[in-house]
Motif scaffolding. Structure first.
Motif, PDB file in Angstrom:
ATOM      1  N   LEU A 362       2.956  13.668  -5.672  1.00  0.00           N
ATOM      2  CA  LEU A 362       3.647  13.638  -4.391  1.00  0.00           C
ATOM      3  C   LEU A 362       4.990  12.941  -4.508  1.00  0.00           C
ATOM      4  O   LEU A 362       6.006  13.418  -3.984  1.00  0.00           O
ATOM      5  CB  LEU A 362       2.769  12.925  -3.360  1.00  0.00           C
ATOM      6  N   VAL A 363       5.036  11.802  -5.207  1.00  0.00           N
ATOM      7  CA  VAL A 363       6.279  11.049  -5.367  1.00  0.00           C
ATOM      8  C   VAL A 363       7.285  11.849  -6.178  1.00  0.00           C
ATOM      9  O   VAL A 363       8.474  11.909  -5.848  1.00  0.00           O
ATOM     10  CB  VAL A 363       5.991   9.687  -6.017  1.00  0.00           C
ATOM     11  N   VAL A 377       8.318   5.808 -11.429  1.00  0.00           N
ATOM     12  CA  VAL A 377       7.276   6.456 -10.633  1.00  0.00           C
ATOM     13  C   VAL A 377       5.991   5.652 -10.689  1.00  0.00           C
ATOM     14  O   VAL A 377       5.329   5.411  -9.671  1.00  0.00           O
ATOM     15  CB  VAL A 377       7.043   7.896 -11.129  1.00  0.00           C
ATOM     16  N   VAL A 378       5.619   5.194 -11.897  1.00  0.00           N
ATOM     17  CA  VAL A 378       4.390   4.409 -12.053  1.00  0.00           C
ATOM     18  C   VAL A 378       4.465   3.128 -11.240  1.00  0.00           C
ATOM     19  O   VAL A 378       3.510   2.738 -10.560  1.00  0.00           O
ATOM     20  CB  VAL A 378       4.147   4.098 -13.544  1.00  0.00           C
ATOM     21  N   GLN A 379       5.607   2.438 -11.286  1.00  0.00           N
ATOM     22  CA  GLN A 379       5.752   1.193 -10.547  1.00  0.00           C
ATOM     23  C   GLN A 379       5.724   1.420  -9.042  1.00  0.00           C
ATOM     24  O   GLN A 379       5.156   0.616  -8.291  1.00  0.00           O
ATOM     25  CB  GLN A 379       7.062   0.505 -10.956  1.00  0.00           C
ATOM     26  N   LEU A 380       6.318   2.503  -8.579  1.00  0.00           N
ATOM     27  CA  LEU A 380       6.320   2.795  -7.149  1.00  0.00           C
ATOM     28  C   LEU A 380       4.920   3.133  -6.645  1.00  0.00           C
ATOM     29  O   LEU A 380       4.457   2.614  -5.628  1.00  0.00           O
ATOM     30  CB  LEU A 380       7.261   3.964  -6.854  1.00  0.00           C
ATOM     31  N   VAL A 381       4.238   3.982  -7.386  1.00  0.00           N
ATOM     32  CA  VAL A 381       2.938   4.477  -6.938  1.00  0.00           C
ATOM     33  C   VAL A 381       1.888   3.371  -6.931  1.00  0.00           C
ATOM     34  O   VAL A 381       0.963   3.375  -6.106  1.00  0.00           O
ATOM     35  CB  VAL A 381       2.497   5.658  -7.832  1.00  0.00           C
ATOM     36  N   ALA A 382       2.019   2.395  -7.841  1.00  0.00           N
ATOM     37  CA  ALA A 382       0.988   1.370  -8.011  1.00  0.00           C
ATOM     38  C   ALA A 382       0.686   0.618  -6.722  1.00  0.00           C
ATOM     39  O   ALA A 382      -0.459   0.207  -6.491  1.00  0.00           O
ATOM     40  CB  ALA A 382       1.402   0.395  -9.102  1.00  0.00           C
ATOM     41  N   ILE A 407       6.218   8.805   2.899  1.00  0.00           N
ATOM     42  CA  ILE A 407       6.215  10.155   2.338  1.00  0.00           C
ATOM     43  C   ILE A 407       5.053  10.908   2.983  1.00  0.00           C
ATOM     44  O   ILE A 407       3.930  10.412   3.022  1.00  0.00           O
ATOM     45  CB  ILE A 407       6.057  10.137   0.809  1.00  0.00           C
ATOM     46  N   ILE A 408       5.317  12.096   3.497  1.00  0.00           N
ATOM     47  CA  ILE A 408       4.307  12.865   4.197  1.00  0.00           C
ATOM     48  C   ILE A 408       3.395  13.554   3.178  1.00  0.00           C
ATOM     49  O   ILE A 408       3.876  14.315   2.326  1.00  0.00           O
ATOM     50  CB  ILE A 408       4.950  13.919   5.115  1.00  0.00           C
ATOM     51  N   VAL A 409       2.109  13.281   3.260  1.00  0.00           N
ATOM     52  CA  VAL A 409       1.128  13.920   2.384  1.00  0.00           C
ATOM     53  C   VAL A 409       0.648  15.227   2.992  1.00  0.00           C
ATOM     54  O   VAL A 409       0.643  16.273   2.344  1.00  0.00           O
ATOM     55  CB  VAL A 409      -0.073  12.983   2.119  1.00  0.00           C
ATOM     56  N   GLN A 433       5.481  16.452   1.671  1.00  0.00           N
ATOM     57  CA  GLN A 433       6.434  16.073   0.620  1.00  0.00           C
ATOM     58  C   GLN A 433       7.781  15.644   1.183  1.00  0.00           C
ATOM     59  O   GLN A 433       8.688  15.323   0.408  1.00  0.00           O
ATOM     60  CB  GLN A 433       6.622  17.216  -0.389  1.00  0.00           C
ATOM     61  N   GLY A 434       7.899  15.627   2.511  1.00  0.00           N
ATOM     62  CA  GLY A 434       9.118  15.105   3.112  1.00  0.00           C
ATOM     63  C   GLY A 434       9.068  13.588   3.202  1.00  0.00           C
ATOM     64  O   GLY A 434       8.043  12.953   2.970  1.00  0.00           O
ATOM     65  N   MET A 435      10.199  12.983   3.582  1.00  0.00           N
ATOM     66  CA  MET A 435      10.301  11.526   3.632  1.00  0.00           C
ATOM     67  C   MET A 435      10.884  11.107   4.977  1.00  0.00           C
ATOM     68  O   MET A 435      11.760  11.789   5.530  1.00  0.00           O
ATOM     69  CB  MET A 435      11.174  11.015   2.494  1.00  0.00           C
TER      70      MET A 435
END
Length: 629
Positions: A362-363, A377-382, A407-409, A433-435
């Motif tokens: 998603l990110v 990406v890893v740091q953001l998602v964590a 972020i819209i899932v 997937q929008g923000m």
């Protein structure tokens, strides 16, 4: 892998150490697949063959639980076939005692599997229940008959020692209750049902045994009703005994079968006291099971009631009350999907892995983070948090502090702006997937829009602090993030109160040669400069440097922001009247600008002293430049 033919147990190869490898620590999680090789004649307790052996013994225990009390009550039913069956069953349990001296065990202090045969045997000999295992295996009743030459009589109570084997069934149910493959509710109910059946059977056999061994049969509970019960079928007397035990256990007690002598009265007293405890145990367990199943429903109803009282007490508007109710109910409906309590109990690495699996794609598909490194990406998602919002729920309010972006899932949200008359205007819709909310977070300004869900919507939340801590140290990724972010200025120009500020920002990044054509207000220009002097973005920091693609304008070579130079250009030395412009990025652009301003192509650029300029970088702010035609 060899097999011991007599009982089908797995015997595994030798290892030099008495303790197994560290992989044995994985046994509770991964099962038999993590098993190392064991020593000669050492049985792996997790092998398939040994588990089947234990299951076979459980069936024999169930047979013993029925036969031992029944044989005590019905000595006349004893036959050669029954005696042989008992001896065969005892033989199986005798073999199991012998095998136990070779079964590896897990050390509780280290968590490792001990495979040293001396340690296994020593531990087994020290077990306090070994004596009971042996006594429950010996055919004491048969031995008594062979020695004395007569029936055991009341000495047949020694046969009850076999019921010690029931502890295997207790351990089996304890394992099944912890096994998530089986329903805990049904496992407990089956256990309670089995306990009740055994209590009925055991009491019926003991009560019938008292009558069978009485000297005067007419002075017994069954003899007073049926004088020739001894001449009747074994199952006839057993049915009467079971009927009495059921009516007594159920506290019905019709009175048709009752104690007539002292022994029967004493046993009835003991059995009724036992019934009080067993009934309390069963009722307590069933109550806990029912209450546990309905706990979430009670909790939800209580929360809904408290929410309604809160809204009524504070006189909240009806629309706001409906939003509160919808949010509370949605929380309980999605509790299993977003079980934060479970996740909080897991190690950080496991939580991070779960987040990567759920949100990484998603990110990476979100416009702002396209093209960034895997590390970012890893740091953001964590540290991302997933949330659900019901329909018509406000996710972000206009002018609120920029604490989070989303972020819209799944689902869809509306982007709304408030007009001067106080009405709301729909700006756009954002789907999966929008923000949303990133404008306020990136510039640390009040949110310019209200974000409201159109239907049930799932989002992942990125906090302002986490965004700053993650993006700011990664300079190269910060360039990509902000380059992606400024593309929204086309949208913002139409609807945002900072329309000119964002337009100015975009042109400063990509089209500095057109900056003088922008007509911005002093307040808006100040807004842009304040943010640009701080490195364009609160999130990216003042040390961030940018490299802009040539396709979007003249290439900047990783230069931090500086104020554009202002110079005065003249058509020639004789022309004292000049024009104030912002210095372009190259000489070619400067000479092209001269052609546009004066209508003539220039072949070179000179300073006041007459020196020809070969590099645009040597020009200073405030210089007068002359073109050679």
């Amino acid at each position: 892998m060899a097999r011991q033919s007599s009982i089908g147990l797995a015997i595994l190869p030798v290892t030099s150490s008495g303790l197994t490898a560290r992989t044995e620590l994985l046994r509770p999680v991964f099962g038999a697949e993590a098993s190392p090789s064991l020593g000669p004649l050492v049985v792996n307790p997790h092998s398939c063959s040994y588990r089947w052996w234990q299951k076979w013994l459980i069936l024999l225990v169930l047979y013993t639980a029925w036969s031992s009390p029944f044989e005590l009550a019905m000595e006349k039913s004893a036959s050669a076939a029954l005696a042989v069956t008992e001896l065969v069953v005892d033989a199986f349990f005798a073999v199991d005692i012998a095998v136990s001296f070779f079964v590896a065990y897990r050390d509780k202090t280290t968590g490792l599997l001990v495979t040293d045969r001396k340690k296994i045997a020593t531990r087994h000999l020290k077990r306090p229940y070994l004596v009971l295992d042996v006594l429950s295996t010996l055919p004491l009743q048969i031995i008594y008959r062979l020695v004395s030459g007569r029936h055991a009589g009341m000495y047949g109570l020694l046969n009850i020692l076999r019921l010690w084997r029931l502890h295997r069934v207790s351990k089996l149910f304890a394992r099944l209750e912890k096994d998530i493959r089986f329903s805990y509710l049904w496992t407990r109910l089956i256990k309670l049902f089995c306990v009740t059946l055994f209590a009925l059977h055991f009491a019926a056999c003991i009560y019938l045994s008292i009558a069978s061994h009485a000297k005067v049969k007419e002075h017994t509970w069954i003899g007073s009703q049926i004088h020739d019960f001894e001449d009747r079928s074994v199952w006839f007397s057993y049915t009467y005994a079971v009927y009495w035990s059921i009516t007594t256990l159920a506290t019905v007690g019709y009175g048709d079968l009752h104690a007539t002598n002292t022994k029967e009265m004493l046993f009835s007293i003991v059995f009724m006291l036992f019934n009080m405890g067993l009934t309390s145990y069963i009722i307590g367990n069933i109550t806990n099971l029912v209450v546990h199943a309905a706990a979430n429903t009670f909790k939800m109803r209580d929360m809904v009631k408290r929410t309604a009282v809160f809204g009524k007490t504070n006189r909240l508007p009806e629309a706001m009350r409906e939003q509160m109710m919808a949010s509370v109910q949605l929380r309980f409906k999605t509790e299993e999907q977003l079980d934060t309590e479970v996740l909080s109990e897991l190690p950080k690495a496991v939580r991070s892995g779960i987040a990567q699996h759920m949100f990484r794609g998603l990110v990476e598909s979100c416009y702002m983070f396209q093209g960034v490194s895997d590390r970012l990406v890893v740091q953001l998602v964590a540290e991302m948090k997933a949330e659900f919002f019901p329909a018509k729920a406000d996710i972000i309010l206009e002018n609120e502090a920029p604490t989070d972006c989303y972020i819209i899932v799944s689902g869809e949200v509306e982007v709304l702006t408030t007009l001067e008359d106080g009405t709301e205007k729909l700006v756009m819709k954002i789907g999966p997937q929008g923000m949303a909310g990133e404008i306020g977070v990136m510039f640390n300004i009040p949110q310019p829009f209200t974000i409201r869900s159109r239907r049930l919507t799932q989002v992942v939340r990125i906090t302002f602090g986490h965004m700053v801590q993650t993006v700011r140290p990664n300079t190269a990724d910060g360039v990509i993030v902000f380059s992606n972010f400024v593309q929204v200025s086309d949208f913002v120009e139409m609807h945002c109160r900072y329309v000119h500020a964002f337009s100015q920002l975009r042109n400063l990044l990509f089209f500095p040669q057109y900056i003088e054509s922008l007509k911005v207000k002093a307040k808006e220009t100040s807004f842009v400069r304040d943010h640009l002097r701080n490195g364009w973005s609160t999130v990216l920091g003042s040390a961030t440097m940018f490299n802009v693609d040539e396709s979007k304008g003249p290439a900047h070579k990783m230069l931090p922001w500086t104020e554009p130079k202002r110079v005065v250009i003249h058509e020639n030395f004789s022309n004292k009247t000049g024009k104030l412009i912002l210095l372009p990025d190259s000489l070619q652009e400067l000479m092209k600008l001269s052609e546009n301003k004066f209508g003539k192509a220039a072949s070179g650029v000179l300073t006041v002293e007459g020196a020809e300029i070969e590099d645009i970088e040597v020009v200073r702010d405030g210089d007068h430049l002359f073109f050679s035609l």
